[in-house]
Scaffold this motif. Structure first.
Motif, PDB file in Angstrom:
ATOM      1  N   GLY A 139       0.773  -1.232   0.000  1.00 39.69           N
ATOM      2  CA  GLY A 139       0.000   0.000   0.000  1.00 39.69           C
ATOM      3  C   GLY A 139       0.801   1.276   0.000  1.00 39.69           C
ATOM      4  N   PHE A 140       2.122   1.200   0.157  1.00 34.82           N
ATOM      5  CA  PHE A 140       2.946   2.411   0.283  1.00 34.82           C
ATOM      6  C   PHE A 140       2.842   3.288  -0.961  1.00 34.82           C
ATOM      7  CE2 PHE A 140       6.814   4.904  -0.113  1.00 34.82           C
ATOM      8  CZ  PHE A 140       7.032   5.388   1.165  1.00 34.82           C
ATOM      9  N   GLU A 141       3.092   2.712  -2.120  1.00 35.57           N
ATOM     10  CA  GLU A 141       3.106   3.518  -3.352  1.00 35.57           C
ATOM     11  C   GLU A 141       1.756   4.181  -3.591  1.00 35.57           C
ATOM     12  OE1 GLU A 141       4.019   3.098  -8.157  1.00 35.57           O
ATOM     13  OE2 GLU A 141       4.444   1.429  -6.808  1.00 35.57           O
ATOM     14  N   GLN A 142       0.675   3.444  -3.450  1.00 36.81           N
ATOM     15  CA  GLN A 142      -0.656   3.995  -3.720  1.00 36.81           C
ATOM     16  C   GLN A 142      -0.999   5.134  -2.757  1.00 36.81           C
ATOM     17  OE1 GLN A 142      -3.710   3.133  -1.614  1.00 36.81           O
ATOM     18  NE2 GLN A 142      -4.671   4.814  -2.759  1.00 36.81           N
ATOM     19  N   LYS A 143      -0.722   4.943  -1.476  1.00 36.85           N
ATOM     20  CA  LYS A 143      -1.065   5.963  -0.485  1.00 36.85           C
ATOM     21  C   LYS A 143      -0.211   7.215  -0.663  1.00 36.85           C
ATOM     22  CE  LYS A 143      -2.631   2.557   2.911  1.00 36.85           C
ATOM     23  NZ  LYS A 143      -2.297   1.824   4.156  1.00 36.85           N
ATOM     24  N   VAL A 144       1.066   7.027  -0.953  1.00 35.64           N
ATOM     25  CA  VAL A 144       1.951   8.176  -1.145  1.00 35.64           C
ATOM     26  C   VAL A 144       1.603   8.908  -2.436  1.00 35.64           C
ATOM     27  CG1 VAL A 144       4.348   8.863  -1.570  1.00 35.64           C
ATOM     28  CG2 VAL A 144       3.812   7.239   0.263  1.00 35.64           C
ATOM     29  N   GLN A 145       1.341   8.174  -3.508  1.00 34.25           N
ATOM     30  CA  GLN A 145       0.979   8.812  -4.770  1.00 34.25           C
ATOM     31  C   GLN A 145      -0.322   9.606  -4.644  1.00 34.25           C
ATOM     32  OE1 GLN A 145       2.943   9.220  -7.231  1.00 34.25           O
ATOM     33  NE2 GLN A 145       3.394   7.362  -8.381  1.00 34.25           N
ATOM     34  N   THR A 146      -1.278   9.085  -3.885  1.00 38.34           N
ATOM     35  CA  THR A 146      -2.546   9.796  -3.701  1.00 38.34           C
ATOM     36  C   THR A 146      -2.314  11.122  -2.992  1.00 38.34           C
ATOM     37  OG1 THR A 146      -3.814   7.742  -3.638  1.00 38.34           O
ATOM     38  CG2 THR A 146      -4.844   9.677  -2.660  1.00 38.34           C
ATOM     39  N   TYR A 147      -1.536  11.086  -1.922  1.00 43.95           N
ATOM     40  CA  TYR A 147      -1.256  12.343  -1.213  1.00 43.95           C
ATOM     41  C   TYR A 147      -0.423  13.285  -2.091  1.00 43.95           C
ATOM     42  CZ  TYR A 147       0.135  15.779   2.180  1.00 43.95           C
ATOM     43  OH  TYR A 147       0.342  16.984   2.817  1.00 43.95           O
ATOM     44  N   PHE A 148       0.544  12.736  -2.822  1.00 43.41           N
ATOM     45  CA  PHE A 148       1.385  13.545  -3.709  1.00 43.41           C
ATOM     46  C   PHE A 148       0.527  14.367  -4.663  1.00 43.41           C
ATOM     47  CE2 PHE A 148       3.969  14.460  -7.387  1.00 43.41           C
ATOM     48  CZ  PHE A 148       5.284  14.578  -6.931  1.00 43.41           C
ATOM     49  N   GLY A 149      -0.463  13.730  -5.278  1.00 42.50           N
ATOM     50  CA  GLY A 149      -1.343  14.441  -6.204  1.00 42.50           C
ATOM     51  C   GLY A 149      -2.121  15.557  -5.538  1.00 42.50           C
ATOM     52  N   GLU A 150      -2.580  15.324  -4.312  1.00 43.48           N
ATOM     53  CA  GLU A 150      -3.318  16.355  -3.587  1.00 43.48           C
ATOM     54  C   GLU A 150      -2.408  17.503  -3.174  1.00 43.48           C
ATOM     55  OE1 GLU A 150      -6.962  16.476  -2.452  1.00 43.48           O
ATOM     56  OE2 GLU A 150      -6.569  15.697  -4.458  1.00 43.48           O
ATOM     57  N   ALA A 151      -1.199  17.187  -2.726  1.00 38.25           N
ATOM     58  CA  ALA A 151      -0.255  18.242  -2.347  1.00 38.25           C
ATOM     59  C   ALA A 151       0.137  19.088  -3.550  1.00 38.25           C
ATOM     60  CB  ALA A 151       0.983  17.623  -1.699  1.00 38.25           C
ATOM     61  N   ALA A 152       0.273  18.440  -4.716  1.00 40.53           N
ATOM     62  CA  ALA A 152       0.573  19.180  -5.946  1.00 40.53           C
ATOM     63  C   ALA A 152      -0.557  20.149  -6.271  1.00 40.53           C
ATOM     64  CB  ALA A 152       0.806  18.222  -7.102  1.00 40.53           C
ATOM     65  N   ARG A 153      -1.781  19.707  -6.066  1.00 38.96           N
ATOM     66  CA  ARG A 153      -2.930  20.599  -6.296  1.00 38.96           C
ATOM     67  C   ARG A 153      -2.889  21.796  -5.357  1.00 38.96           C
ATOM     68  NH1 ARG A 153      -7.056  21.385  -3.384  1.00 38.96           N
ATOM     69  NH2 ARG A 153      -6.840  19.466  -2.168  1.00 38.96           N
ATOM     70  N   VAL A 154      -2.605  21.551  -4.082  1.00 34.20           N
ATOM     71  CA  VAL A 154      -2.542  22.658  -3.112  1.00 34.20           C
ATOM     72  C   VAL A 154      -1.411  23.618  -3.475  1.00 34.20           C
ATOM     73  CG1 VAL A 154      -2.136  23.251  -0.691  1.00 34.20           C
ATOM     74  CG2 VAL A 154      -3.582  21.293  -1.263  1.00 34.20           C
ATOM     75  N   ALA A 155      -0.273  23.075  -3.909  1.00 35.77           N
ATOM     76  CA  ALA A 155       0.848  23.939  -4.289  1.00 35.77           C
ATOM     77  C   ALA A 155       0.461  24.861  -5.433  1.00 35.77           C
ATOM     78  CB  ALA A 155       2.053  23.086  -4.679  1.00 35.77           C
ATOM     79  N   ARG A 156      -0.241  24.343  -6.414  1.00 36.68           N
ATOM     80  CA  ARG A 156      -0.654  25.171  -7.546  1.00 36.68           C
ATOM     81  C   ARG A 156      -1.765  26.150  -7.155  1.00 36.68           C
ATOM     82  NH1 ARG A 156       1.974  20.893  -9.388  1.00 36.68           N
ATOM     83  NH2 ARG A 156       3.112  21.081 -11.364  1.00 36.68           N
ATOM     84  N   THR A 157      -2.570  25.769  -6.185  1.00 37.03           N
ATOM     85  CA  THR A 157      -3.534  26.733  -5.638  1.00 37.03           C
ATOM     86  C   THR A 157      -2.797  27.890  -4.981  1.00 37.03           C
ATOM     87  OG1 THR A 157      -5.202  25.014  -5.262  1.00 37.03           O
ATOM     88  CG2 THR A 157      -5.425  27.045  -3.998  1.00 37.03           C
ATOM     89  N   MET A 158      -1.750  27.563  -4.226  1.00 39.71           N
ATOM     90  CA  MET A 158      -0.984  28.625  -3.563  1.00 39.71           C
ATOM     91  C   MET A 158      -0.329  29.553  -4.581  1.00 39.71           C
ATOM     92  SD  MET A 158      -1.601  28.256  -0.388  1.00 39.71           S
ATOM     93  CE  MET A 158      -0.597  29.695   0.004  1.00 39.71           C
ATOM     94  N   THR A 159       0.195  29.010  -5.683  1.00 40.85           N
ATOM     95  CA  THR A 159       0.828  29.897  -6.658  1.00 40.85           C
ATOM     96  C   THR A 159      -0.211  30.762  -7.372  1.00 40.85           C
ATOM     97  OG1 THR A 159       0.868  28.143  -8.345  1.00 40.85           O
ATOM     98  CG2 THR A 159       2.836  28.432  -6.991  1.00 40.85           C
ATOM     99  N   SER A 160      -1.439  30.278  -7.498  1.00 43.42           N
ATOM    100  CA  SER A 160      -2.504  31.143  -8.035  1.00 43.42           C
ATOM    101  C   SER A 160      -2.768  32.309  -7.094  1.00 43.42           C
ATOM    102  CB  SER A 160      -3.787  30.323  -8.226  1.00 43.42           C
ATOM    103  OG  SER A 160      -3.641  29.355  -9.227  1.00 43.42           O
ATOM    104  N   ILE A 161      -2.769  32.013  -5.796  1.00 45.01           N
ATOM    105  CA  ILE A 161      -2.941  33.085  -4.804  1.00 45.01           C
ATOM    106  C   ILE A 161      -1.749  34.039  -4.859  1.00 45.01           C
ATOM    107  CG2 ILE A 161      -3.232  33.604  -2.354  1.00 45.01           C
ATOM    108  CD1 ILE A 161      -4.421  30.788  -2.023  1.00 45.01           C
ATOM    109  N   PHE A 162      -0.538  33.481  -4.979  1.00 42.33           N
ATOM    110  CA  PHE A 162       0.651  34.322  -5.062  1.00 42.33           C
ATOM    111  C   PHE A 162       0.560  35.292  -6.239  1.00 42.33           C
ATOM    112  CE2 PHE A 162       3.740  30.989  -3.029  1.00 42.33           C
ATOM    113  CZ  PHE A 162       3.072  31.120  -1.821  1.00 42.33           C
ATOM    114  N   ALA A 163       0.124  34.789  -7.399  1.00 37.33           N
ATOM    115  CA  ALA A 163       0.026  35.656  -8.576  1.00 37.33           C
ATOM    116  C   ALA A 163      -0.916  36.821  -8.314  1.00 37.33           C
ATOM    117  CB  ALA A 163      -0.440  34.844  -9.784  1.00 37.33           C
ATOM    118  N   ASP A 164      -2.058  36.551  -7.693  1.00 38.50           N
ATOM    119  CA  ASP A 164      -2.989  37.627  -7.369  1.00 38.50           C
ATOM    120  C   ASP A 164      -2.391  38.584  -6.343  1.00 38.50           C
ATOM    121  OD1 ASP A 164      -4.832  36.604  -9.124  1.00 38.50           O
ATOM    122  OD2 ASP A 164      -6.105  35.679  -7.589  1.00 38.50           O
ATOM    123  N   ALA A 165      -1.735  38.031  -5.333  1.00 35.52           N
ATOM    124  CA  ALA A 165      -1.180  38.866  -4.269  1.00 35.52           C
ATOM    125  C   ALA A 165      -0.070  39.783  -4.778  1.00 35.52           C
ATOM    126  CB  ALA A 165      -0.653  37.985  -3.134  1.00 35.52           C
TER     127      ALA A 165
END
Length: 347
Positions: A139-165
């Motif tokens: 289960g290691f790869e699946q669980k880590v990959q799932t979180y990785f994808g979500e963290a990548a989404r949050v990172a890109r959300t933050m850069t969208s906020i950065f651009a506006d700021a």
């Protein structure tokens, strides 16, 4: 002055927030980036069960015996796989000469975005986009990959906020992160049996350092240890609020903004209790930018009172110098500004 890490709810950017709600979030992030460089974010949208899966994967891997974990070790130039205790020294990534040996006692496991993840960007250089090493843990790869994808989404959300700021075009960061050097590091602060470390007040879990790229998304448990350098030169304890993720800026963003926004120095010094180290876990997603993206200071951050502090550099060149310090023990001679802050701190 009391040190405080601001809390910001970013749900207006995760969901369908109104322009006014998003403007308020961008203003709050701008204030936090100008004053602290660390932020507690709520409303990030990562479900609790995904985080629970990640922690299960972290525990399952680090509970393996040390010899087994070492079979997943890679050469220093490949930022993947297992790093045993005392195999790194993060302060050397800043060129701090007092760090003369590899002495950070944390152990870590790294995965990252590979060349195969960016099929529209051929001929990406190796080992920057190296294949991952996956341990034989159910289960290691699946669980880590799932979180990785979500963290990548949050990172890109933050850069969208950065651009506006920062008053930039909405696609400013997206244009520089199409094949971003994204690395996910899972850390364990505990001493495996047989580890040769003296338990004293100066024990280093993870040495003083800044993060390297655009933004870091940090999950951590609530065990003490993370410390952030305040503007007054003092080190301050930081613990994540319930349900929050910690955000901190990296060097690329400091360079872009001419240090209007700072890549905040931080370290880890977990407590020694009853002659042993209280176990602490964390997981950091580093969103660093395209290896070939040229980082130049934003014209809006340069004026007569704020001359340009940095020469242009590619993300790849910058990351390579930092990693040569932390993983290979080669002092980074290009980090004069950051190392000066370390040496001036009240250690």
């Amino acid at each position: 002055m009391t040190f405080h890490v601001p809390s910001v709810d970013i749900s207006a950017y995760v969901g369908d927030g109104s322009p006014e709600e998003r403007a308020a979030v961008a203003a709050a992030i701008d204030h936090a980036c100008r004053t602290v460089g660390f932020i507690q974010i709520h409303g990030h949208g990562i479900r609790a069960e995904i985080i629970d899966g990640l922690t299960e994967a972290i525990d399952a891997f680090f509970e393996l015996d040390l010899d087994t974990k070492k079979t997943y070790r890679t050469p220093p130039e490949i930022n993947r796989g297992y790093s045993p205790p005392k195999s790194e020294s993060l302060s050397l990534s800043l060129g701090v000469e007092s760090a003369t040996r590899m002495n950070d006692f944390f152990e870590a496991f790294n995965v990252g975005a590979t060349a195969a993840d960016y099929p529209d960007s051929p001929d990406l250089p190796q080992p920057d986009y190296a294949d991952n090493v996956w341990p034989d843990v159910p289960g290691f790869e699946q669980k880590v990959q799932t979180y990785f994808g979500e963290a990548a989404r949050v990172a890109r959300t933050m850069t969208s906020i950065f651009a506006d700021a920062l008053g930039l075009e909405p696609e400013f960061f997206a244009a520089r992160t199409g094949h971003s050097l994204d690395v996910f590091r899972m850390n364990n602060y505990a001493l495996p049996p047989g580890t040769d470390v003296t338990l004293d007040g100066d024990l280093t879990g993870m040495g003083e350092h800044t993060d390297y790229g655009i933004v870091t998304i940090l999950w951590a448990d609530q065990v003490r240890g993370l410390q952030v350098l305040g503007t007054d030169g003092t080190w301050n304890d930081v613990q994540p609020e319930e349900g929050a993720l910690l955000i901190n800026l990296g060097d690329v963003t400091a360079r872009l903004t001419n240090e209007r926004w700072m890549s905040t120095l931080h370290r880890v010094k977990p407590p020694v209790i009853g002659g042993t180290i209280e176990r602490r876990r964390s997981a950091a997603f580093f969103h660093d930018g395209d290896v070939d993206a040229v980082i130049r200071t934003l014209p809006s951050c340069i004026d007569d009172e704020h001359p340009d502090l940095y020469e242009p550099v590619t993300v790849g060149e910058h990351i390579a110098a930092k990693l040569a310090g932390s993983r290979a023990g080669v002092r980074n001679i290009t980090a004069e500004r950051e190392s000066a802050r370390v040496l001036a701190s009240q250690r």
